[in-house]
Write an enzyme that holds these catalytic residues in place. Structure first.
Site, PDB file in Angstrom:
ATOM      1  NE  ARG A 293      -3.660 -29.765  64.443  1.00  0.00           N
ATOM      2  CZ  ARG A 293      -4.909 -30.111  64.934  1.00  0.00           C
ATOM      3  NH1 ARG A 293      -5.873 -30.041  64.328  1.00  0.00           N
ATOM      4  NH2 ARG A 293      -5.081 -30.099  66.130  1.00  0.00           N
TER       5      ARG A 293
ATOM      6  CE1 TYR B 238       2.973 -27.578  39.750  1.00  0.00           C
ATOM      7  CE2 TYR B 238       1.903 -28.786  41.284  1.00  0.00           C
ATOM      8  CZ  TYR B 238       2.793 -28.432  41.019  1.00  0.00           C
ATOM      9  OH  TYR B 238       3.917 -28.065  41.912  1.00  0.00           O
TER      10      TYR B 238
ATOM     11  CG  ASP C 114      -4.017 -23.886  39.960  1.00  0.00           C
ATOM     12  OD1 ASP C 114      -3.485 -22.932  40.180  1.00  0.00           O
ATOM     13  OD2 ASP C 114      -3.329 -25.277  40.277  1.00  0.00           O
TER      14      ASP C 114
ATOM     15  CE  LYS D 176       4.747 -22.902  42.118  1.00  0.00           C
ATOM     16  NZ  LYS D 176       3.805 -23.656  41.588  1.00  0.00           N
TER      17      LYS D 176
HETATM   18  C1  LIG Z   1       3.359 -24.989  41.971  1.00  0.00           C
HETATM   19  C2  LIG Z   1       1.894 -25.196  41.416  1.00  0.00           C
HETATM   20  C3  LIG Z   1       0.920 -25.940  42.097  1.00  0.00           C
HETATM   21  C4  LIG Z   1       1.403 -26.442  43.370  1.00  0.00           C
HETATM   22  O1  LIG Z   1       1.882 -25.495  44.297  1.00  0.00           O
HETATM   23  P1  LIG Z   1       2.804 -25.833  45.472  1.00  0.00           P
HETATM   24  O2  LIG Z   1       3.095 -24.576  46.323  1.00  0.00           O
HETATM   25  O3  LIG Z   1       4.157 -26.257  44.971  1.00  0.00           O
HETATM   26  O4  LIG Z   1       2.214 -26.885  46.347  1.00  0.00           O
HETATM   27  C5  LIG Z   1      -0.412 -25.792  41.421  1.00  0.00           C
HETATM   28  N1  LIG Z   1      -0.850 -25.498  40.559  1.00  0.00           N
HETATM   29  C6  LIG Z   1      -0.002 -24.741  39.600  1.00  0.00           C
HETATM   30  C7  LIG Z   1      -0.495 -24.317  38.618  1.00  0.00           C
HETATM   31  C8  LIG Z   1       1.397 -24.458  40.284  1.00  0.00           C
HETATM   32  O5  LIG Z   1       1.976 -23.913  39.389  1.00  0.00           O
END
Ligand SMILES: *Cc1c(COP(=O)(O)O)cnc(C)c1O
Length: 410
Positions: free
Chosen positions: A73, A127, A202, A227
């Site tokens: 953690r 997002y 992001d 992703k």
């Molecule tokens: C899916 C996604 C997130 C969030 O990610 P999780 O792993 O589902 O928490 C944030 N930003 C973008 C652009 C995403 O596609």
């Protein structure tokens, strides 16, 4: 029984013996495809080439030991460190930290640098989870925000206040792949602020293979590793990379907020990352082929893909990115009913949420990722109810094209 048997002496199983293994390659001087394989990898004293999976949550701490504790953690267990080093190398970052989801990476990073009375400037069309965090949660903590619609650096600069602590961007955007001019926006905001502003982006859609935002003056890059980074649609994870000075602050907050990713998932993510370069290259190529095919298609009214000269941000994407991503969107002629009919007939490309995996999938933003928005808001963003978003996988592109053709009954 007295606890002085030889097996319990620190030297036999303590951290000193263990850390002898822990010398990950920094990946410096390697190109991205090579970094995917070698950066962060941990040589194993048994001679194994794959980073050993250390599932332990218990690390020896001999009496009198000083220095930081090792504990998963605390975001310092070996499998997480290996992954953080790999992604940091790919992003050209000094340091990184792996967390339990993309949203954990985003919320932990934002809340590390924002407190009561502070202000954050964000790009619009975020997002969904990030949007919810900002709109629904931040007010409860007296954190203020401005979402900038549009893309002009001046409008971002105009949103800066004396209390602005963070700039948060997302590029390319979901689902229409609009691209923000990262260096210009960061420079404009820095020019308008008289104090330090932490600039975050992001980079989930682009991946470090297609875009390295730290080169453009951003401070922190966040990813949903769920992703493309993991890429096999079987791990939920997130990552933050940047300078050690900033990442250390995220780590300090993150260890008490408790969003660590378990070692088994870290090991899965590390395996996934080894093929990131190959996968993304194929996804870029497949998406380009599909976009060109769809643009010439009589049943499609519009295609949104930054690799097409018709995309409003094509030139900007060319200057800022090395590849145009595996994401694209298109609008089916004939409105919602024609779109639903088409989607219902697809056999290979399944309707599913999420993105970035090896399999091609599609979703209807107006009904899924953007379902919370009103008709007026959707219209403002240019997302009609017959827009389909595709996350292009690594299949043979001809099979994807043939699936689309049969679904149109052609
Ligand atoms: C899916 C996604 C997130 C969030 O990610 P999780 O792993 O589902 O928490 C944030 N930003 C973008 C652009 C995403 O596609």
């Amino acid at each position: 029984m007295r606890c002085t048997s030889r097996a319990l002496k620190p030297r036999a199983f303590g951290t000193s013996a263990y850390t002898a293994d822990l010398k990950p390659s920094t990946g410096e001087g390697m190109r991205p495809l090579t970094q995917c394989i070698h950066a962060g990898s941990v040589p194993d004293s048994s001679g194994g080439l794959v980073t050993p999976l250390r599932t332990t949550t218990v690390y020896a701490r001999p009496a009198g030991a000083t220095g930081p504790l090792t504990y998963p953690r605390y975001l310092n267990a070996p499998n997480g460190l290996a992954v953080a080093a790999k992604v940091a190398a790919l992003e050209g970052a000094e340091s990184g930290v792996v967390l339990g989801s993309g949203m954990s990476a985003i919320s932990t990073s934002l809340c590390t640098f924002l407190g009561p009375g502070d202000h954050v400037v964000l790009s619009g069309n975020l997002y969904g989870g990030t949007f919810e965090l900002v709109r629904d949660i931040f007010p409860a903590y007296d954190i203020h925000y401005t979402m900038v619609n549009g893309s002009s650096p001046e409008s971002f600069a105009a949103a800066v206040r004396p209390s602005t602590r963070v700039l948060y961007l997302e590029s390319p955007s979901n689902p229409l792949l609009r691209v923000l001019d990262l260096p210009k926006i960061v420079a404009a905001v820095r020019g308008a602020a008289k104090h330090e502003v932490v600039a975050m982006v992001d980079n989930t859609f682009a991946t470090p293979i297609n875009q390295n935002p730290l080169k453009f003056g951003l401070d922190l890059v966040v990813h949903s590793g769920t992703k493309y980074l993991n890429g096999h649609s079987d791990v939920t994870c997130g990552i933050v990379v940047g300078s050690e000075r900033l990442v250390a602050q995220v780590r300090t907050r993150g260890r008490v907020w408790g969003g660590a990713l378990g070692p088994r998932d870290c090991a899965m993510l590390e395996r996934g990352l080894k093929t990131l370069g190959l996968r993304v290259a194929q996804q870029n190529a497949n998406a380009q082929k599909l976009a060109e095919h769809l643009e010439a298609h009589p049943r499609i009214s519009r295609v949104f893909y930054p690799g097409l000269p018709s995309h409003p941000d094509h030139e900007l994407a060319k200057a800022q990115m090395r590849g145009f991503t595996g994401m694209l969107a298109f609008e089916v002629k004939g409105g919602k009913a024609a779109m639903a009919d088409f989607v219902g007939r697809l056999r290979l490309i399944g309707a599913a949420t999420s993105l970035g995996g090896v399999e091609s999938i599609l979703c209807i933003p107006a009904e899924s990722s953007h379902a919370a928005m009103s008709q007026a808001e959707l219209q403002e963003l240019g997302i009609s109810d017959s827009v389909v978003r595709v996350s292009v996988g690594i299949e043979d592109p001809q099979d994807l094209i043939e699936d689309i053709e049969q679904a149109f009954g052609l």
